[in-house]
Motif scaffolding. Structure first.
Motif, mmCIF file in Angstrom:
data_model
loop_
_atom_site.group_PDB
_atom_site.id
_atom_site.type_symbol
_atom_site.label_atom_id
_atom_site.label_comp_id
_atom_site.label_asym_id
_atom_site.label_seq_id
_atom_site.Cartn_x
_atom_site.Cartn_y
_atom_site.Cartn_z
ATOM 1 N N ASP A 31 0.818 -1.209 0.000
ATOM 2 C CA ASP A 31 0.000 0.000 0.000
ATOM 3 C C ASP A 31 0.854 1.261 0.000
ATOM 4 O O ASP A 31 0.501 2.254 -0.621
ATOM 5 N N SER A 32 1.982 1.211 0.688
ATOM 6 C CA SER A 32 2.792 2.420 0.841
ATOM 7 C C SER A 32 4.012 2.463 -0.069
ATOM 8 O O SER A 32 4.681 3.485 -0.143
ATOM 9 N N ASP A 33 4.287 1.368 -0.763
ATOM 10 C CA ASP A 33 5.491 1.303 -1.578
ATOM 11 C C ASP A 33 5.149 0.815 -2.986
ATOM 12 O O ASP A 33 5.074 -0.393 -3.233
ATOM 13 N N PRO A 34 4.940 1.730 -3.936
ATOM 14 C CA PRO A 34 4.563 1.339 -5.301
ATOM 15 C C PRO A 34 5.576 0.412 -5.979
ATOM 16 O O PRO A 34 5.184 -0.478 -6.733
ATOM 17 N N GLU A 39 6.822 -5.140 -7.877
ATOM 18 C CA GLU A 39 7.626 -6.353 -7.699
ATOM 19 C C GLU A 39 6.728 -7.553 -7.368
ATOM 20 O O GLU A 39 6.897 -8.641 -7.922
ATOM 21 N N LYS A 40 5.779 -7.352 -6.470
ATOM 22 C CA LYS A 40 4.885 -8.445 -6.065
ATOM 23 C C LYS A 40 3.940 -8.832 -7.203
ATOM 24 O O LYS A 40 3.627 -10.010 -7.383
ATOM 25 N N SER A 41 3.488 -7.855 -7.998
ATOM 26 C CA SER A 41 2.648 -8.156 -9.161
ATOM 27 C C SER A 41 3.433 -8.984 -10.174
ATOM 28 O O SER A 41 2.901 -9.940 -10.754
ATOM 29 N N ALA A 42 4.688 -8.638 -10.374
ATOM 30 C CA ALA A 42 5.543 -9.406 -11.283
ATOM 31 C C ALA A 42 5.735 -10.829 -10.749
ATOM 32 O O ALA A 42 5.742 -11.795 -11.519
ATOM 33 N N VAL A 78 1.234 -17.490 -3.061
ATOM 34 C CA VAL A 78 0.114 -16.591 -3.372
ATOM 35 C C VAL A 78 -0.615 -16.194 -2.088
ATOM 36 O O VAL A 78 -0.958 -15.019 -1.901
ATOM 37 N N ALA A 79 -0.846 -17.142 -1.200
ATOM 38 C CA ALA A 79 -1.534 -16.834 0.062
ATOM 39 C C ALA A 79 -0.729 -15.818 0.873
ATOM 40 O O ALA A 79 -1.299 -14.905 1.489
ATOM 41 N N ARG A 80 0.578 -15.960 0.862
ATOM 42 C CA ARG A 80 1.438 -15.025 1.592
ATOM 43 C C ARG A 80 1.323 -13.623 0.979
ATOM 44 O O ARG A 80 1.212 -12.632 1.695
ATOM 45 N N LEU A 81 1.330 -13.529 -0.349
ATOM 46 C CA LEU A 81 1.187 -12.228 -1.019
ATOM 47 C C LEU A 81 -0.170 -11.601 -0.706
ATOM 48 O O LEU A 81 -0.272 -10.388 -0.492
ATOM 49 N N PHE A 82 -1.203 -12.428 -0.654
ATOM 50 C CA PHE A 82 -2.531 -11.930 -0.295
ATOM 51 C C PHE A 82 -2.530 -11.414 1.143
ATOM 52 O O PHE A 82 -3.038 -10.331 1.426
ATOM 53 N N ALA A 83 -1.941 -12.193 2.048
ATOM 54 C CA ALA A 83 -1.887 -11.793 3.465
ATOM 55 C C ALA A 83 -1.105 -10.499 3.649
ATOM 56 O O ALA A 83 -1.412 -9.712 4.544
ATOM 57 N N CYS A 86 -0.903 -7.550 -1.060
ATOM 58 C CA CYS A 86 -0.271 -7.216 -2.337
ATOM 59 C C CYS A 86 -1.088 -7.607 -3.566
ATOM 60 O O CYS A 86 -0.597 -7.465 -4.682
ATOM 61 N N LEU A 87 -2.308 -8.085 -3.394
ATOM 62 C CA LEU A 87 -3.183 -8.292 -4.539
ATOM 63 C C LEU A 87 -3.985 -7.014 -4.710
ATOM 64 O O LEU A 87 -4.788 -6.655 -3.845
ATOM 65 N N LYS A 88 -3.738 -6.310 -5.805
ATOM 66 C CA LYS A 88 -4.369 -5.007 -6.016
ATOM 67 C C LYS A 88 -5.107 -4.910 -7.342
ATOM 68 O O LYS A 88 -6.210 -4.405 -7.404
ATOM 69 N N SER A 89 -4.495 -5.378 -8.415
ATOM 70 C CA SER A 89 -5.032 -5.181 -9.758
ATOM 71 C C SER A 89 -5.804 -6.409 -10.228
ATOM 72 O O SER A 89 -5.705 -7.494 -9.637
ATOM 73 N N ALA A 90 -6.543 -6.226 -11.314
ATOM 74 C CA ALA A 90 -7.266 -7.348 -11.916
ATOM 75 C C ALA A 90 -6.289 -8.460 -12.283
ATOM 76 O O ALA A 90 -6.578 -9.642 -12.055
ATOM 77 N N SER A 91 -5.126 -8.099 -12.820
ATOM 78 C CA SER A 91 -4.164 -9.139 -13.202
ATOM 79 C C SER A 91 -3.589 -9.864 -11.986
ATOM 80 O O SER A 91 -3.297 -11.060 -12.057
ATOM 81 N N ASP A 92 -3.450 -9.177 -10.850
ATOM 82 C CA ASP A 92 -3.018 -9.841 -9.614
ATOM 83 C C ASP A 92 -4.039 -10.899 -9.202
ATOM 84 O O ASP A 92 -3.684 -12.037 -8.885
ATOM 85 N N TYR A 93 -5.310 -10.505 -9.188
ATOM 86 C CA TYR A 93 -6.361 -11.438 -8.784
ATOM 87 C C TYR A 93 -6.519 -12.579 -9.784
ATOM 88 O O TYR A 93 -6.778 -13.720 -9.402
#
Length: 163
Positions: A31-34, A39-42, A78-83, A86-93
């Motif tokens: 949320d605070s670090d674009p 990086e997480k989306s990649a 993936v669960a760790r990234l969700f926790a 870091c899931l923000k965009s449609a492509s992340d989901y």
């Protein structure tokens, strides 16, 4: 994301006997670090690419004894990234839903349904079929009738496929 929530997720993973669970340490937030979010989306895209690579080629040639542990590792990542939030965009989901669609439990399929639906809400209309597939898979796994007829099976040695 509150540290207590992250600790709860890590604790539940350990209680459920997840051998891959490790304490989640949050240095900074998506949320605070674009740049962290990018990086997480990649990472999510790479996880989904790995998932699909394991399923390339003829289905009968896939060694599930090798793929299943990698699937588990991917679901944990993936669960760790969700926790971590870091899931923000449609492509992340979309990426997260794909990984959980290849899960083993009704909970995995339901999570895939939720994440596919979120991708649609965020503008990825191509995920409508994934929504239908995930909810049907969940319903079949819980011994209920499917809604969209996306799941089918064939008894060993039988000629006909069943929906």
């Amino acid at each position: 994301m509150p540290e207590s929530f992250l600790a709860l997720i890590a604790g539940v993973s350990l209680l459920m006997g997840c051998a891959h669970a490790a304490p989640i340490v949050q240095a900074s937030s998506c949320d605070s670090d674009p740049s962290l979010q990018r990086e997480k989306s990649a990472e999510l895209r790479e996880i989904a690419r790995e998932d699909q690579a394991d399923r390339s080629g003829p289905y009968d040639s896939i060694d599930w004894n090798e793929v299943n542990p990698r699937d588990l590792d991917r679901r944990v990542r993936v669960a760790r990234l969700f926790a971590e939030g870091c899931l923000k965009s449609a492509s992340d989901y979309t990426a997260a839903a794909l990984v959980f669609q290849h899960g083993t439990t009704a909970d995995h399929y339901y999570q895939s349904f939720l994440w596919s639906n979120e991708a649609v809400k965020l503008g990825d209309g191509s995920q409508r079929m994934a929504v239908a597939t995930a909810i049907d898979r969940y319903l079949v796994k819980t011994n209920q009738k499917q809604l969209f007829g996306t799941q089918f099976s064939q008894d060993k040695g039988a000629e006909k496929w069943c929906i």
